[in-house]
Scaffold this motif. Structure first.
Motif: not given
Length: 61
Positions: A18-22, A31-35
């Motif tokens: 979903x997003x990534x930050x330093x 992050x999001x899981x498959x569920x």
């Protein structure tokens, strides 16, 4: 191997970033899981490693 407590999806296989930050500690990824379960992951800095932050396309499927 760690798995999602909700559905059993392997946590080593990121379904969607979903997003990534330093940060000063390293890279924080949401992050999001498959569920649909949301997860926060921290990857500490490694000396000499090149670190980038950005969006990855969702996994096929």
């Amino acid at each position: 191997m760690e798995e999602c407590p909700r559905c059993g999806w392997p946590q080593t296989e990121v379904y969607e970033v979903l997003s990534r930050h330093l940060t000063s500690e390293g890279v924080v990824s949401y992050t999001r899981c498959a569920c649909g379960e949301m997860q926060v992951r921290v990857q500490p800095y490694t000396p000499g490693a090149v670190v980038t932050a950005g969006h990855e396309p969702p996994a096929p499927g």
